[in-house]
Structures are given as C-alpha cells and as structure tokens.
Motif scaffolding. Sequence first.
Motif, PDB file in Angstrom:
ATOM      1  N   SER A 130       0.788  -1.238   0.000  1.00  0.00           N
ATOM      2  CA  SER A 130       0.000   0.000   0.000  1.00  0.00           C
ATOM      3  C   SER A 130       0.821   1.290   0.000  1.00  0.00           C
ATOM      4  O   SER A 130       0.675   2.116  -0.883  1.00  0.00           O
ATOM      5  N   SER A 131       1.663   1.456   0.990  1.00  0.00           N
ATOM      6  CA  SER A 131       2.511   2.662   1.030  1.00  0.00           C
ATOM      7  C   SER A 131       3.651   2.383   2.005  1.00  0.00           C
ATOM      8  O   SER A 131       3.512   1.533   2.888  1.00  0.00           O
ATOM      9  N   PRO A 132       4.760   3.100   1.859  1.00  0.00           N
ATOM     10  CA  PRO A 132       5.913   2.781   2.718  1.00  0.00           C
ATOM     11  C   PRO A 132       5.766   3.385   4.119  1.00  0.00           C
ATOM     12  O   PRO A 132       4.962   4.295   4.318  1.00  0.00           O
ATOM     13  N   PRO A 133       6.571   2.884   5.072  1.00  0.00           N
ATOM     14  CA  PRO A 133       6.486   3.417   6.440  1.00  0.00           C
ATOM     15  C   PRO A 133       7.127   4.805   6.565  1.00  0.00           C
ATOM     16  O   PRO A 133       7.943   5.194   5.739  1.00  0.00           O
ATOM     17  N   MET A 134       6.743   5.515   7.637  1.00  0.00           N
ATOM     18  CA  MET A 134       7.017   6.943   7.643  1.00  0.00           C
ATOM     19  C   MET A 134       8.281   7.378   8.395  1.00  0.00           C
ATOM     20  O   MET A 134       8.994   8.262   7.929  1.00  0.00           O
ATOM     21  N   THR A 135       8.541   6.782   9.554  1.00  0.00           N
ATOM     22  CA  THR A 135       9.576   7.378  10.407  1.00  0.00           C
ATOM     23  C   THR A 135      10.950   7.383   9.723  1.00  0.00           C
ATOM     24  O   THR A 135      11.617   8.418   9.655  1.00  0.00           O
ATOM     25  N   GLY A 136      11.364   6.234   9.197  1.00  0.00           N
ATOM     26  CA  GLY A 136      12.649   6.191   8.507  1.00  0.00           C
ATOM     27  C   GLY A 136      12.671   7.144   7.327  1.00  0.00           C
ATOM     28  O   GLY A 136      13.669   7.825   7.075  1.00  0.00           O
ATOM     29  N   GLY A 137      11.540   7.202   6.622  1.00  0.00           N
ATOM     30  CA  GLY A 137      11.441   8.098   5.467  1.00  0.00           C
ATOM     31  C   GLY A 137      11.658   9.548   5.868  1.00  0.00           C
ATOM     32  O   GLY A 137      12.378  10.294   5.193  1.00  0.00           O
ATOM     33  N   LEU A 138      11.062   9.930   6.999  1.00  0.00           N
ATOM     34  CA  LEU A 138      11.225  11.311   7.470  1.00  0.00           C
ATOM     35  C   LEU A 138      12.667  11.595   7.878  1.00  0.00           C
ATOM     36  O   LEU A 138      13.188  12.687   7.647  1.00  0.00           O
ATOM     37  N   LEU A 139      13.298  10.602   8.491  1.00  0.00           N
ATOM     38  CA  LEU A 139      14.693  10.803   8.929  1.00  0.00           C
ATOM     39  C   LEU A 139      15.598  11.069   7.718  1.00  0.00           C
ATOM     40  O   LEU A 139      16.376  12.024   7.702  1.00  0.00           O
ATOM     41  N   VAL A 140      15.474  10.205   6.719  1.00  0.00           N
ATOM     42  CA  VAL A 140      16.322  10.352   5.528  1.00  0.00           C
ATOM     43  C   VAL A 140      15.996  11.665   4.800  1.00  0.00           C
ATOM     44  O   VAL A 140      16.898  12.416   4.409  1.00  0.00           O
ATOM     45  N   ALA A 141      14.697  11.951   4.675  1.00  0.00           N
ATOM     46  CA  ALA A 141      14.297  13.179   3.973  1.00  0.00           C
ATOM     47  C   ALA A 141      14.843  14.412   4.711  1.00  0.00           C
ATOM     48  O   ALA A 141      15.285  15.387   4.087  1.00  0.00           O
ATOM     49  N   THR A 142      14.818  14.363   6.041  1.00  0.00           N
ATOM     50  CA  THR A 142      15.280  15.509   6.829  1.00  0.00           C
ATOM     51  C   THR A 142      16.782  15.717   6.645  1.00  0.00           C
ATOM     52  O   THR A 142      17.249  16.843   6.454  1.00  0.00           O
ATOM     53  N   VAL A 143      17.545  14.624   6.683  1.00  0.00           N
ATOM     54  CA  VAL A 143      19.008  14.761   6.523  1.00  0.00           C
ATOM     55  C   VAL A 143      19.347  15.232   5.103  1.00  0.00           C
ATOM     56  O   VAL A 143      20.117  16.178   4.917  1.00  0.00           O
ATOM     57  N   LEU A 144      18.758  14.571   4.112  1.00  0.00           N
ATOM     58  CA  LEU A 144      19.129  14.908   2.726  1.00  0.00           C
ATOM     59  C   LEU A 144      18.599  16.278   2.299  1.00  0.00           C
ATOM     60  O   LEU A 144      19.158  16.912   1.404  1.00  0.00           O
ATOM     61  N   GLY A 145      17.554  16.746   2.974  1.00  0.00           N
ATOM     62  CA  GLY A 145      16.948  18.021   2.582  1.00  0.00           C
ATOM     63  C   GLY A 145      17.520  19.223   3.299  1.00  0.00           C
ATOM     64  O   GLY A 145      17.061  20.350   3.083  1.00  0.00           O
ATOM     65  N   ASN A 146      18.517  19.002   4.153  1.00  0.00           N
ATOM     66  CA  ASN A 146      19.081  20.102   4.927  1.00  0.00           C
ATOM     67  C   ASN A 146      20.594  20.135   4.674  1.00  0.00           C
ATOM     68  O   ASN A 146      21.286  19.154   4.949  1.00  0.00           O
ATOM     69  N   ASP A 147      21.090  21.275   4.161  1.00  0.00           N
ATOM     70  CA  ASP A 147      22.503  21.337   3.740  1.00  0.00           C
ATOM     71  C   ASP A 147      23.467  20.960   4.861  1.00  0.00           C
ATOM     72  O   ASP A 147      24.439  20.235   4.645  1.00  0.00           O
ATOM     73  N   GLU A 148      23.160  21.461   6.057  1.00  0.00           N
ATOM     74  CA  GLU A 148      24.077  21.221   7.181  1.00  0.00           C
ATOM     75  C   GLU A 148      24.082  19.737   7.579  1.00  0.00           C
ATOM     76  O   GLU A 148      25.138  19.130   7.745  1.00  0.00           O
ATOM     77  N   LEU A 149      22.886  19.181   7.726  1.00  0.00           N
ATOM     78  CA  LEU A 149      22.799  17.764   8.128  1.00  0.00           C
ATOM     79  C   LEU A 149      23.362  16.855   7.040  1.00  0.00           C
ATOM     80  O   LEU A 149      24.006  15.844   7.333  1.00  0.00           O
ATOM     81  N   ARG A 150      23.131  17.233   5.805  1.00  0.00           N
ATOM     82  CA  ARG A 150      23.633  16.427   4.688  1.00  0.00           C
ATOM     83  C   ARG A 150      25.163  16.399   4.709  1.00  0.00           C
ATOM     84  O   ARG A 150      25.781  15.342   4.551  1.00  0.00           O
ATOM     85  N   ALA A 151      25.768  17.580   4.943  1.00  0.00           N
ATOM     86  CA  ALA A 151      27.240  17.646   4.994  1.00  0.00           C
ATOM     87  C   ALA A 151      27.749  16.821   6.176  1.00  0.00           C
ATOM     88  O   ALA A 151      28.752  16.101   6.058  1.00  0.00           O
ATOM     89  N   GLN A 152      27.053  16.910   7.297  1.00  0.00           N
ATOM     90  CA  GLN A 152      27.457  16.121   8.477  1.00  0.00           C
ATOM     91  C   GLN A 152      27.366  14.630   8.151  1.00  0.00           C
ATOM     92  O   GLN A 152      28.270  13.851   8.472  1.00  0.00           O
ATOM     93  N   TRP A 153      26.279  14.241   7.492  1.00  0.00           N
ATOM     94  CA  TRP A 153      26.081  12.826   7.142  1.00  0.00           C
ATOM     95  C   TRP A 153      27.202  12.342   6.213  1.00  0.00           C
ATOM     96  O   TRP A 153      27.766  11.251   6.427  1.00  0.00           O
ATOM     97  N   ILE A 154      27.565  13.155   5.215  1.00  0.00           N
ATOM     98  CA  ILE A 154      28.628  12.728   4.295  1.00  0.00           C
ATOM     99  C   ILE A 154      29.927  12.496   5.073  1.00  0.00           C
ATOM    100  O   ILE A 154      30.647  11.514   4.852  1.00  0.00           O
ATOM    101  N   GLY A 155      30.199  13.376   6.036  1.00  0.00           N
ATOM    102  CA  GLY A 155      31.386  13.187   6.884  1.00  0.00           C
ATOM    103  C   GLY A 155      31.299  11.876   7.660  1.00  0.00           C
ATOM    104  O   GLY A 155      32.304  11.174   7.830  1.00  0.00           O
ATOM    105  N   GLU A 156      30.118  11.523   8.104  1.00  0.00           N
ATOM    106  CA  GLU A 156      29.962  10.292   8.883  1.00  0.00           C
ATOM    107  C   GLU A 156      30.116   9.046   7.997  1.00  0.00           C
ATOM    108  O   GLU A 156      30.672   8.038   8.430  1.00  0.00           O
ATOM    109  N   VAL A 157      29.653   9.132   6.760  1.00  0.00           N
ATOM    110  CA  VAL A 157      29.864   8.015   5.819  1.00  0.00           C
ATOM    111  C   VAL A 157      31.374   7.867   5.561  1.00  0.00           C
ATOM    112  O   VAL A 157      31.917   6.757   5.557  1.00  0.00           O
ATOM    113  N   ASP A 158      32.048   9.015   5.382  1.00  0.00           N
ATOM    114  CA  ASP A 158      33.506   8.981   5.155  1.00  0.00           C
ATOM    115  C   ASP A 158      34.211   8.290   6.324  1.00  0.00           C
ATOM    116  O   ASP A 158      35.134   7.501   6.136  1.00  0.00           O
ATOM    117  N   GLU A 159      33.753   8.592   7.526  1.00  0.00           N
ATOM    118  CA  GLU A 159      34.373   7.980   8.721  1.00  0.00           C
ATOM    119  C   GLU A 159      34.185   6.467   8.739  1.00  0.00           C
ATOM    120  O   GLU A 159      35.109   5.722   9.044  1.00  0.00           O
TER     121      GLU A 159
END
Length: 399
Positions: free
Chosen positions: A285-314
């Motif tokens: 029917s439709s996908p679940p929400m909480t994880g979707g919101l987390l990813v959308a929030t990180v990828l949609g915010n320049d600061e959080l996105r940059a922080q996330w890229i640093g964490e992937v690098d680590e």
Amino acid sequence: MTQSLFGHVEPFAGDPILSLNDSFKADPRNEKVNLSIGVYTDEKGRIPVLGSVRSAYERIGFAERPYLPMDGHPGYRDGVQKLVFGAAHPALKDKRVATIQTIGGTGAVGIAADFLAKHTPGRTVLVSDPTWENHHGLFQRAGFKTTTYPYWDRARRSVDFDGMIKALEAADSGSIVVLQPVCHNPTGVDLSEEQQAAVTEVLVAKGHIAVFDMAYQGFGTSVEADAAFVRRYAARASCLVANSFSKNFSLYGERCGGLSIVCRDADEAERVLGQLKLAVRRSYSSPPMTGGLLVATVLGNDELRAQWIGEVDEMRTRMDSMRKLLAGQIRALSNEVDVSFLLNQRGMFSFTGLSEQQVRAMREKDGVYLVGSGRMCVAGLNEENVPKVARSFVDVSQG
Ligand code: LMR
C-alpha cells in the motif's frame, strides 16, 4: 485437530545470511565475532546512531503519522534522486526519472522485478556469479528464470571481465542484467571505469535492461564517486536503479530504500511512476514513515547532509583501516597466507577464498562467523576482535 490443511508445507531451508545471523545471536560463547551479515559496527562493536540522524530524530519529533502516498515521502524521493543521480543530472532536469520510496534495498529490487515481470515479461535475467543470493530469489518470485554471467576469477581474485563481456554479448537481446555498481557483494571487487564503459556499450548495443543494485553508496570511494557508473549510464540509456540507506545511514531496521526508473521522456516517466504506485498498492500500500522522514530531513538540509557525508567517510575510513590491521596481523602470524584479498577489495565485504568447510571450522572452533561462500564482512572487525580473527583465519588456512 483432525484435519491438517498445511501438512504438505515444507520446512524452510534457512537463509544463508539472515538465518546465520540468528545462529550467531543464539551462540552462547562470549568471544564470538559476527563477520557474516552486512552490518557496520563501530570500534566498540555497536551499530552507530549517526549524529546527523540523531538530529533528524529531534527535528521530526512525535508528530502525527498519516499514511504516506503510495510512492513515498516527496522530500525523500527528491533526496534519492539527487543523491543517486546528482542534482544537475540531465535526466532529472528533463523530469524523466520515476522514483519511489521502498522498503529497503530489497524492497526496491523486489518492486523492480515485479514491474519488469508485468511490463517486460519472459526475458532472461542475468546476475553476476556470484551475487547476493536474494537476487535470484527476488526475480524468480516475480516469475523470471535467472541465470548468471561470470564475474569472479577465482585464480586471480579479481573480475573475470572477458567472461562477463562474452556472456553479456551472447545473451538474448533485451535481457535483464543486474549489476552492482560499487562494493560488489560478495566479492568486494568492482569494474574499473573503462570496464564500466565497455559493459555500457554492450548493454546498449544489445538492448539489455540494466538493473543497478546500489546498496553501499559511499562505502567504496565517496558518496559522489560511487554513483559515477549509474550516472554515466543513466545519461546514455534507460535503466532501473535500486538504492538502500540501511548501511550508509545505519538505519537497518527502518527499511529505507529507493527505486528509480530512468525513462526516455517525462511522459513515459509519469506513466511508469503510476505503474510503480500500483505495484506498491498491490503489495504493501505505502511505505512506512519514520525512517522516510529521517532520511528526507538529513538529505533536505545542507548542514545535516554535509554532516552525514562526513559520517559516511568515517565509516569507510574505519573499514579500510580494519582491512589493513587484519592483513598485518595475519602476515605477522604467517608469511604463507595470501592477504591481498583484504587490501585489493573494498566496501563491507571481502571474498576470502575459504571453502565452506574452512568457514565452518572457524565458526565451530572459534565462534568467528563468515558466510558459507567465504564472504567476510570487514565492517564487523574492530581492534579487539582482529587478533582472534587473524589467528582463526591462519589456523584454517594452514590446517
Ligand atoms: C548482506 O548481504 O549481508 C546484507 O545485504 C543483508 C541482507 O539483507 O542480506
């Protein structure tokens, strides 16, 4: 009860990865080491909660939880497109990519298989030999017969590129070809840029349908570089791209993935998106929400996105250093054991070349768990368990 309705139901033979993980959990030994399932653990052996994701949790709070649309959260879908293809990709500019939020990367491959079974039925499906074994299962469940193209050259411990190209050339025109663009599971060896270009030429010339399964974006070289094969291919031809946030967001249990289908034009993409929605509606029917919101929030915010890229690098840097540490400790114990597989392969997995028997010996004697194929998840190594793993590895290699 007198009547048995399900007496004929056969026992489940077990999943080579998930059932093994269950066995690991049930193993009472304290010193056990889990190098089986593809899960990244930090230097303390824990699954990290990324700082960027923690901030996103704080932002999303305990708001209401309506149903998401069939195709998922709009910000999430936008985030998937920009991450996979790059914000300036011509296919995005032309609005010819249909993207849905899926239940993990597995859900993305599953919906891709269902979509192809309905709209391009009867094709041959080729997956790499070896591959993540669920590739076979997901396409077979959708009604396809699966076969393989050579990928792993056992003797040279690298890609059997000639074999791969020959098989793709020999396959029926219009076959479905599943490719892992980066951090190949289970071998840890990827195509070079030239090899990617050559594969692209064959696929386009033969009218094959490429299905990219990108579950480890950021674990090879960088978030951007790892998407290069997909981006170049999508500029050239239609294709399907499944991606996962399980590993690079450390959000395994939230089941966050995406499926994007690159189409010829915006009109086709609109129709394809409609059919993907239908496939989702008929399935869950439709996908679940909480994880979707987390990813959308990180990828949609320049600061959080940059922080996330640093964490992937680590995470990537730590995996690389664990590869070196294990190779060094194996070498210190024995000069005769070849450790090049650790240093030449990349991502979460290494193909050790150990036999099923040797893998079993490591598990039974030392509580060190690898997948039966000889796949080792290097993302489960840390300074504390490396000496034990090195010793166990040398013992079975020489025994
Ligand atoms: C793995 O290959 O270990 C992971 O991708 C987990 C899974 O679903 O098999």
